[in-house]
Scaffold this motif. Structure first.
Motif, PDB file in Angstrom:
ATOM      1  N   ALA A   4     -15.856  55.697 -55.308  1.00 17.53           N
ATOM      2  CA  ALA A   4     -17.404  55.898 -54.730  1.00 17.53           C
ATOM      3  C   ALA A   4     -17.166  56.894 -53.614  1.00 17.53           C
ATOM      4  CB  ALA A   4     -17.936  54.699 -54.147  1.00 17.53           C
ATOM      5  N   GLU A   5     -16.086  57.261 -53.046  1.00 16.69           N
ATOM      6  CA  GLU A   5     -15.794  58.153 -51.978  1.00 16.69           C
ATOM      7  C   GLU A   5     -15.161  59.427 -52.304  1.00 16.69           C
ATOM      8  OE1 GLU A   5     -13.311  55.537 -49.617  1.00 16.69           O
ATOM      9  OE2 GLU A   5     -15.073  54.502 -48.731  1.00 16.69           O
ATOM     10  N   THR A   6     -14.905  59.593 -53.500  1.00 16.35           N
ATOM     11  CA  THR A   6     -14.152  60.732 -54.205  1.00 16.35           C
ATOM     12  C   THR A   6     -15.241  61.891 -54.821  1.00 16.35           C
ATOM     13  OG1 THR A   6     -12.325  59.638 -54.372  1.00 16.35           O
ATOM     14  CG2 THR A   6     -12.271  61.532 -55.707  1.00 16.35           C
ATOM     15  N   LEU A   7     -15.051  63.115 -54.463  1.00 16.86           N
ATOM     16  CA  LEU A   7     -15.886  64.155 -55.297  1.00 16.86           C
ATOM     17  C   LEU A   7     -14.974  64.943 -56.163  1.00 16.86           C
ATOM     18  CD1 LEU A   7     -18.579  65.998 -55.837  1.00 16.86           C
ATOM     19  CD2 LEU A   7     -17.509  67.317 -53.891  1.00 16.86           C
ATOM     20  N   THR A   8     -15.201  64.504 -57.528  1.00 12.90           N
ATOM     21  CA  THR A   8     -14.169  65.410 -58.571  1.00 12.90           C
ATOM     22  C   THR A   8     -14.795  66.847 -58.949  1.00 12.90           C
ATOM     23  OG1 THR A   8     -13.879  63.249 -59.709  1.00 12.90           O
ATOM     24  CG2 THR A   8     -13.353  65.114 -60.828  1.00 12.90           C
ATOM     25  N   THR A  20     -18.355  65.852 -59.843  1.00 12.56           N
ATOM     26  CA  THR A  20     -18.966  64.456 -60.196  1.00 12.56           C
ATOM     27  C   THR A  20     -18.762  63.512 -59.022  1.00 12.56           C
ATOM     28  OG1 THR A  20     -18.069  64.975 -62.493  1.00 12.56           O
ATOM     29  CG2 THR A  20     -18.634  62.494 -61.810  1.00 12.56           C
ATOM     30  N   ARG A  21     -19.677  62.653 -58.494  1.00 12.61           N
ATOM     31  CA  ARG A  21     -19.364  61.551 -57.400  1.00 12.61           C
ATOM     32  C   ARG A  21     -20.186  60.411 -58.013  1.00 12.61           C
ATOM     33  NH1 ARG A  21     -19.922  59.381 -52.912  1.00 12.61           N
ATOM     34  NH2 ARG A  21     -19.304  60.308 -50.753  1.00 12.61           N
ATOM     35  N   GLU A  22     -19.756  59.191 -57.692  1.00 12.39           N
ATOM     36  CA  GLU A  22     -20.369  57.844 -57.755  1.00 12.39           C
ATOM     37  C   GLU A  22     -20.918  57.540 -56.677  1.00 12.39           C
ATOM     38  OE1 GLU A  22     -18.468  53.577 -58.724  1.00 12.39           O
ATOM     39  OE2 GLU A  22     -18.773  54.959 -60.537  1.00 12.39           O
ATOM     40  N   PHE A  23     -22.046  56.718 -56.461  1.00 16.57           N
ATOM     41  CA  PHE A  23     -22.641  56.520 -55.436  1.00 16.57           C
ATOM     42  C   PHE A  23     -23.084  54.656 -55.710  1.00 16.57           C
ATOM     43  CE2 PHE A  23     -23.525  60.866 -55.501  1.00 16.57           C
ATOM     44  CZ  PHE A  23     -23.323  61.177 -54.237  1.00 16.57           C
ATOM     45  N   ALA A  24     -23.240  54.026 -54.675  1.00 16.31           N
ATOM     46  CA  ALA A  24     -23.606  52.579 -54.508  1.00 16.31           C
ATOM     47  C   ALA A  24     -24.804  52.451 -54.590  1.00 16.31           C
ATOM     48  CB  ALA A  24     -22.861  51.907 -53.706  1.00 16.31           C
ATOM     49  N   ALA A  25     -25.769  52.847 -55.469  1.00 14.60           N
ATOM     50  CA  ALA A  25     -27.214  52.696 -55.524  1.00 14.60           C
ATOM     51  C   ALA A  25     -27.738  53.211 -56.936  1.00 14.60           C
ATOM     52  CB  ALA A  25     -27.868  53.979 -54.526  1.00 14.60           C
ATOM     53  N   THR A 111     -27.260  71.978 -63.492  1.00 17.00           N
ATOM     54  CA  THR A 111     -27.720  70.839 -64.122  1.00 17.00           C
ATOM     55  C   THR A 111     -27.382  69.558 -63.509  1.00 17.00           C
ATOM     56  OG1 THR A 111     -27.869  71.899 -66.077  1.00 17.00           O
ATOM     57  CG2 THR A 111     -27.925  69.611 -66.337  1.00 17.00           C
ATOM     58  N   LEU A 112     -28.388  68.684 -62.890  1.00 20.27           N
ATOM     59  CA  LEU A 112     -27.808  67.611 -62.378  1.00 20.27           C
ATOM     60  C   LEU A 112     -28.441  66.335 -62.977  1.00 20.27           C
ATOM     61  CD1 LEU A 112     -29.331  68.068 -58.856  1.00 20.27           C
ATOM     62  CD2 LEU A 112     -27.009  67.664 -59.005  1.00 20.27           C
ATOM     63  N   THR A 113     -27.167  65.314 -63.353  1.00 22.31           N
ATOM     64  CA  THR A 113     -27.615  64.247 -64.194  1.00 22.31           C
ATOM     65  C   THR A 113     -27.212  62.959 -63.559  1.00 22.31           C
ATOM     66  OG1 THR A 113     -25.351  64.422 -65.244  1.00 22.31           O
ATOM     67  CG2 THR A 113     -27.494  65.458 -66.482  1.00 22.31           C
ATOM     68  N   PHE A 114     -28.343  61.902 -63.793  1.00 23.87           N
ATOM     69  CA  PHE A 114     -28.077  60.685 -62.947  1.00 23.87           C
ATOM     70  C   PHE A 114     -27.782  59.565 -63.911  1.00 23.87           C
ATOM     71  CE2 PHE A 114     -30.768  63.695 -60.900  1.00 23.87           C
ATOM     72  CZ  PHE A 114     -30.320  63.795 -59.428  1.00 23.87           C
ATOM     73  N   ASP A 115     -26.695  58.936 -63.973  1.00 21.78           N
ATOM     74  CA  ASP A 115     -26.228  57.820 -65.094  1.00 21.78           C
ATOM     75  C   ASP A 115     -25.888  56.668 -64.236  1.00 21.78           C
ATOM     76  OD1 ASP A 115     -26.361  59.601 -67.536  1.00 21.78           O
ATOM     77  OD2 ASP A 115     -24.550  60.497 -66.525  1.00 21.78           O
ATOM     78  N   GLU A 116     -26.591  55.422 -64.282  1.00 21.89           N
ATOM     79  CA  GLU A 116     -26.611  54.350 -63.829  1.00 21.89           C
ATOM     80  C   GLU A 116     -25.736  53.253 -64.680  1.00 21.89           C
ATOM     81  OE1 GLU A 116     -28.920  50.747 -61.884  1.00 21.89           O
ATOM     82  OE2 GLU A 116     -29.959  52.893 -62.122  1.00 21.89           O
TER      83      GLU A 116
END
Length: 163
Positions: A4-8, A20-25, A111-116
């Protein structure tokens, strides 16, 4: 450092950067943070920077424009036009940084993609530049570091909005 704290940052092709980055939301909230000016103003830009102008016409063919002010009061203008919008899933736009355009004369496909998954959202930002030289220049200028700091600020904003 957790995911969650790492930008790839990857460069899978000569003209491409994939961040790529993960968010707690949930993705609807991360998407809103990218499309609602009142939320964008809270997080967009590196630490110490402020989004002082934010205009978004969230329709295909609509324009967006951001003016980011640095701590030394200098500004950077980024603008674009939406090519594709799939609510809470995907945003595609052609964008340019007015301050770099004189040097590069080019636009970038973003291109932004949002995958939950399980209430967490993986944001993938794929940037395709006109040339490898422009891509390399953006990396040399540290674009990925500024975006990483912006995403840290986005983490804080998402936590505040969910509280």
């Amino acid at each position: 450092m957790s995911t969650a704290e790492t930008l790839t940052v990857e460069t899978p092709a000569a003209r491409e950067i994939v961040l790529t980055r993960e968010f707690a939301a949930p993705r609807a909230l991360v998407y809103a943070a990218y499309t609602r000016p009142e939320l964008l103003r809270r997080w967009f830009g590196p630490h110490g920077h402020q989004l002082v102008e934010c205009e978004i016409d969230l329709v295909v063919g609509g324009n967006w424009r951001y003016v980011v002010q640095a701590p030394d009061a200098s500004t950077m203008t980024i603008r674009g036009r939406f090519r594709e919008i799939v609510e809470a899933e995907r945003l595609v736009s052609i964008e340019t940084n007015d301050d770099c355009e004189a040097e590069t004369g080019t636009e970038t496909l973003s291109t932004l993609t949002f995958d939950e998954r399980d209430g967490r959202t993986t944001l993938t930002n794929t940037l395709i530049f006109a040339t490898q030289e422009v891509r390399d220049m953006m990396l040399e200028l540290g674009m990925q570091h500024g975006m990483g700091q912006g995403y840290e600020r986005l983490d804080t904003t998402l936590a505040q909005v969910q509280a």
